[in-house]
Write a protein that holds these residues in place. Structure first.
Motif, PDB file in Angstrom:
ATOM      1  N   CYS A  30       0.834  -1.199   0.000  1.00 38.48           N
ATOM      2  CA  CYS A  30       0.000   0.000   0.000  1.00 38.48           C
ATOM      3  C   CYS A  30       0.873   1.254   0.000  1.00 38.48           C
ATOM      4  O   CYS A  30       1.774   1.383   0.845  1.00 38.48           O
ATOM      5  N   ARG A  86     -12.736  -6.610  -4.812  1.00 39.14           N
ATOM      6  CA  ARG A  86     -13.699  -5.767  -5.526  1.00 39.14           C
ATOM      7  C   ARG A  86     -14.364  -4.796  -4.561  1.00 39.14           C
ATOM      8  O   ARG A  86     -14.816  -5.189  -3.484  1.00 39.14           O
ATOM      9  N   VAL A  87     -14.417  -3.540  -4.976  1.00 40.14           N
ATOM     10  CA  VAL A  87     -15.104  -2.520  -4.185  1.00 40.14           C
ATOM     11  C   VAL A  87     -16.604  -2.717  -4.301  1.00 40.14           C
ATOM     12  O   VAL A  87     -17.348  -2.585  -3.329  1.00 40.14           O
ATOM     13  N   ASP A 106     -11.684  -6.023 -10.630  1.00 48.16           N
ATOM     14  CA  ASP A 106     -10.762  -6.293  -9.541  1.00 48.16           C
ATOM     15  C   ASP A 106      -9.867  -5.079  -9.294  1.00 48.16           C
ATOM     16  O   ASP A 106      -9.392  -4.432 -10.233  1.00 48.16           O
ATOM     17  N   ARG A 107      -9.663  -4.763  -8.025  1.00 49.39           N
ATOM     18  CA  ARG A 107      -8.760  -3.689  -7.616  1.00 49.39           C
ATOM     19  C   ARG A 107      -7.750  -4.266  -6.640  1.00 49.39           C
ATOM     20  O   ARG A 107      -7.923  -5.373  -6.110  1.00 49.39           O
ATOM     21  N   ILE A 111      -6.479  -3.826  -2.957  1.00 52.02           N
ATOM     22  CA  ILE A 111      -7.004  -3.244  -1.725  1.00 52.02           C
ATOM     23  C   ILE A 111      -6.039  -3.543  -0.584  1.00 52.02           C
ATOM     24  O   ILE A 111      -5.533  -4.666  -0.442  1.00 52.02           O
ATOM     25  N   CYS A 112      -5.784  -2.533   0.232  1.00 53.14           N
ATOM     26  CA  CYS A 112      -4.863  -2.678   1.347  1.00 53.14           C
ATOM     27  C   CYS A 112      -5.470  -3.579   2.419  1.00 53.14           C
ATOM     28  O   CYS A 112      -6.634  -3.420   2.809  1.00 53.14           O
ATOM     29  N   SER A 162      -7.507  -0.647   4.245  1.00 55.81           N
ATOM     30  CA  SER A 162      -8.611  -0.832   3.294  1.00 55.81           C
ATOM     31  C   SER A 162      -8.600   0.197   2.164  1.00 55.81           C
ATOM     32  O   SER A 162      -9.594   0.368   1.457  1.00 55.81           O
ATOM     33  N   VAL A 200      -7.975   1.718  -1.447  1.00 55.68           N
ATOM     34  CA  VAL A 200      -8.074   1.118  -2.775  1.00 55.68           C
ATOM     35  C   VAL A 200      -7.087   1.818  -3.706  1.00 55.68           C
ATOM     36  O   VAL A 200      -7.029   3.054  -3.748  1.00 55.68           O
ATOM     37  N   TYR A 209      -6.195   2.847  -7.268  1.00 59.47           N
ATOM     38  CA  TYR A 209      -6.756   3.014  -8.603  1.00 59.47           C
ATOM     39  C   TYR A 209      -5.625   3.351  -9.570  1.00 59.47           C
ATOM     40  O   TYR A 209      -4.721   4.115  -9.232  1.00 59.47           O
TER      41      TYR A 209
END
Length: 200
Positions: A16, A27-28, A34-35, A37-38, A42, A44, A46
């Protein structure tokens, strides 16, 4: 300078950028892509597309193409160009890249087009410029330069789809004039105002 093969892709990101904890795919939204995510904060990550500015430069009626000092495309011909820096106007980036790669100063005379492809991070903005005569010379990252008449373009040995598509658009006359470079002031965004500053 150590040769590179382009930008660092997201699949090489592991930690992160905010807190340093490991990243994991997720996924958010259930129907979203798919992203990364930490796992701790948490956050994201981008990924914005990479903007590339290129120029189709005609010198005496011939088009200038180059080969790079990079293992992946040293034998392929492409347009002079490169990545736009954060906060840098795209037109200025195009002229800077011409100066860095072929040691010429040019004035852009048209926008050939904007090219993007599914699954490929860069968005390529291609301009045109013309000089009656000039003596381009290779820059630090340039392996070779050559001028090609339209009928001499090595279509089977071009580096990228965007190189091919931009050349086709240019040769077929499918270009448009660029808008003046416009810098919006803070006042321009206030209600009842429309002040802008334009430059050539």
């Amino acid at each position: 300078m150590i040769p590179t093969t382009g930008p660092i892709r997201h699949d090489r990101y592991r930690f992160c950028p905010a807190c340093g904890a490991p990243l994991e795919p997720g996924r958010v939204h259930s129907d979203g892509p798919d992203r990364l995510i930490c796992t701790a904060c948490s956050g994201v990550v981008y990924f914005d597309p990479k903007v590339v500015a290129c120029v189709i430069l005609e010198i005496g009626g011939k088009i200038l193409l180059m080969r790079r000092k990079r293992p992946d495309d040293t034998e392929k011909w492409l347009l002079p160009g490169g990545y736009v820096d954060e906060g840098e106007p795209v037109e200025q980036a195009a002229m800077r890249e011409i100066r860095e790669e072929v040691n010429l100063d040019v004035r852009l005379d048209g926008l050939v087009g904007v090219f993007s492809y599914a699954g490929w991070p860069p968005v390529i903005v291609v301009y045109s410029a013309r000089l009656a005569e000039a003596a381009p010379s290779p820059g630090e990252e340039t392996e070779d330069l050559a001028l090609f008449a339209p009928e001499e373009i090595p279509w089977s040995n071009l580096a990228f789809p965007s190189t091919r598509d931009a050349l086709l658009a240019h040769l077929q006359g499918r270009t448009c004039q660029p808008m003046p470079l416009t810098v919006f002031t803070a006042a321009a965004h206030e209600p009842g105002t429309s002040r802008t500053t334009t430059t050539d």
